[in-house]
Scaffold this motif. Structure first.
Motif, PDB file in Angstrom:
ATOM      1  N   THR A 112       0.635  -1.105  -0.334  1.00 12.73           N
ATOM      2  CA  THR A 112       0.389   0.017  -0.866  1.00 12.73           C
ATOM      3  C   THR A 112       0.851   1.360  -0.447  1.00 12.73           C
ATOM      4  O   THR A 112       0.605   1.951   0.035  1.00 12.73           O
ATOM      5  N   ILE A 113       1.961   1.281   0.032  1.00  9.97           N
ATOM      6  CA  ILE A 113       2.960   2.446   0.436  1.00  9.97           C
ATOM      7  C   ILE A 113       2.953   3.081  -0.826  1.00  9.97           C
ATOM      8  O   ILE A 113       2.849   4.654  -0.390  1.00  9.97           O
ATOM      9  N   TRP A 114       2.577   2.559  -2.475  1.00 11.67           N
ATOM     10  CA  TRP A 114       1.931   3.583  -3.351  1.00 11.67           C
ATOM     11  C   TRP A 114       1.486   4.512  -3.342  1.00 11.67           C
ATOM     12  O   TRP A 114       1.313   5.535  -3.813  1.00 11.67           O
ATOM     13  N   TRP A 115      -0.221   3.835  -2.873  1.00 18.20           N
ATOM     14  CA  TRP A 115      -1.463   4.294  -3.208  1.00 18.20           C
ATOM     15  C   TRP A 115      -1.569   5.400  -2.079  1.00 18.20           C
ATOM     16  O   TRP A 115      -2.188   6.282  -2.130  1.00 18.20           O
ATOM     17  N   ALA A 116      -1.010   4.521  -0.846  1.00 21.80           N
ATOM     18  CA  ALA A 116      -1.868   5.204   0.616  1.00 21.80           C
ATOM     19  C   ALA A 116      -0.372   6.356   1.427  1.00 21.80           C
ATOM     20  O   ALA A 116      -1.401   6.683   2.723  1.00 21.80           O
ATOM     21  N   MET A 117       0.115   6.256   0.716  1.00 26.66           N
ATOM     22  CA  MET A 117       1.749   6.551   1.832  1.00 26.66           C
ATOM     23  C   MET A 117       1.355   6.195   2.844  1.00 26.66           C
ATOM     24  O   MET A 117       2.175   7.289   3.907  1.00 26.66           O
ATOM     25  N   GLY A 118       1.967   4.941   3.596  1.00 23.59           N
ATOM     26  CA  GLY A 118       1.990   4.422   4.823  1.00 23.59           C
ATOM     27  C   GLY A 118       0.740   4.640   5.684  1.00 23.59           C
ATOM     28  O   GLY A 118       0.581   3.712   7.010  1.00 23.59           O
ATOM     29  N   VAL A 119      -0.700   4.907   5.615  1.00 27.11           N
ATOM     30  CA  VAL A 119      -1.597   5.392   6.243  1.00 27.11           C
ATOM     31  C   VAL A 119      -2.178   4.061   6.145  1.00 27.11           C
ATOM     32  O   VAL A 119      -1.872   3.779   7.717  1.00 27.11           O
ATOM     33  N   PRO A 120      -1.825   2.954   5.697  1.00 30.06           N
ATOM     34  CA  PRO A 120      -2.731   1.639   6.505  1.00 30.06           C
ATOM     35  C   PRO A 120      -1.700   1.163   7.341  1.00 30.06           C
ATOM     36  O   PRO A 120      -2.169   0.402   8.429  1.00 30.06           O
ATOM     37  N   ASN A 121      -0.718   1.244   7.618  1.00 33.03           N
ATOM     38  CA  ASN A 121       1.018   0.764   8.579  1.00 33.03           C
ATOM     39  C   ASN A 121       0.287   1.685   9.421  1.00 33.03           C
ATOM     40  O   ASN A 121       0.094   0.917  10.863  1.00 33.03           O
ATOM     41  N   LEU A 122      -0.059   2.648  10.037  1.00 38.36           N
ATOM     42  CA  LEU A 122      -0.224   3.502  10.661  1.00 38.36           C
ATOM     43  C   LEU A 122      -1.289   3.269  11.362  1.00 38.36           C
ATOM     44  O   LEU A 122      -2.073   3.268  12.096  1.00 38.36           O
ATOM     45  N   LEU A 123      -2.788   2.851  10.922  1.00 39.84           N
ATOM     46  CA  LEU A 123      -4.044   2.507  11.131  1.00 39.84           C
ATOM     47  C   LEU A 123      -3.554   1.148  11.606  1.00 39.84           C
ATOM     48  O   LEU A 123      -4.053   0.904  12.965  1.00 39.84           O
ATOM     49  N   TYR A 124      -2.532   0.026  11.272  1.00 38.19           N
ATOM     50  CA  TYR A 124      -2.724  -1.574  11.906  1.00 38.19           C
ATOM     51  C   TYR A 124      -1.910  -1.358  13.141  1.00 38.19           C
ATOM     52  O   TYR A 124      -2.343  -2.137  13.968  1.00 38.19           O
ATOM     53  N   ALA A 125      -0.896  -0.170  13.098  1.00 36.39           N
ATOM     54  CA  ALA A 125       0.015   0.479  14.149  1.00 36.39           C
ATOM     55  C   ALA A 125      -1.009   0.698  15.714  1.00 36.39           C
ATOM     56  O   ALA A 125      -0.975  -0.033  16.638  1.00 36.39           O
ATOM     57  N   GLY A 126      -2.032   1.105  15.375  1.00 35.80           N
ATOM     58  CA  GLY A 126      -3.138   1.668  16.194  1.00 35.80           C
ATOM     59  C   GLY A 126      -4.247   0.435  16.695  1.00 35.80           C
ATOM     60  O   GLY A 126      -4.514   0.581  18.011  1.00 35.80           O
ATOM     61  N   TYR A 127      -4.818   0.145  15.731  1.00 36.38           N
ATOM     62  CA  TYR A 127      -5.740  -1.161  15.792  1.00 36.38           C
ATOM     63  C   TYR A 127      -5.172  -2.426  16.789  1.00 36.38           C
ATOM     64  O   TYR A 127      -5.123  -2.584  18.049  1.00 36.38           O
ATOM     65  N   ARG A 128      -3.842  -2.346  16.501  1.00 33.44           N
ATOM     66  CA  ARG A 128      -2.965  -3.763  17.351  1.00 33.44           C
ATOM     67  C   ARG A 128      -2.417  -2.899  19.160  1.00 33.44           C
ATOM     68  O   ARG A 128      -2.260  -3.849  19.646  1.00 33.44           O
TER      69      ARG A 128
END
Length: 92
Positions: free
Chosen positions: A49-65
């Protein structure tokens, strides 16, 4: 040996192994261990997802965990020393 000695030792051992004190009352201590997710999952999310979402899914996943992946345990002050190694300690 006094109950408070084993109580202090148990709390100290848990804090030294990475637990953080969340709440402390006169008769118990609530400890919490939080995590941000596994590095492998973060890597897969970044690759996909880095190309399309610029790391936002990673931040969301980290917050979720961080919120859902936390473990809690309670150490009671009046617990007998014989139960100190009892695996029935409340862990969520």
């Amino acid at each position: 040996m006094d109950y408070s000695d084993s109580y202090r030792r148990e709390v100290t051992a848990k804090v030294e192994s990475g637990w953080k004190i969340e709440e402390e009352t006169p008769d118990r201590v609530t400890l919490v261990r939080r995590e941000f997710g596994s590095p492998g999952i973060h890597l897969v999310i970044a690759i996909l997802t880095i190309w399309w979402a610029m790391g936002v899914p990673n931040l969301l996943y980290a917050g979720y965990r961080y919120v859902t992946g936390s473990q809690r345990t309670v150490v009671w002050k009046d617990r007998p020393d014989a139960d100190a190694d009892d695996p029935v300690a409340r862990t969520e």
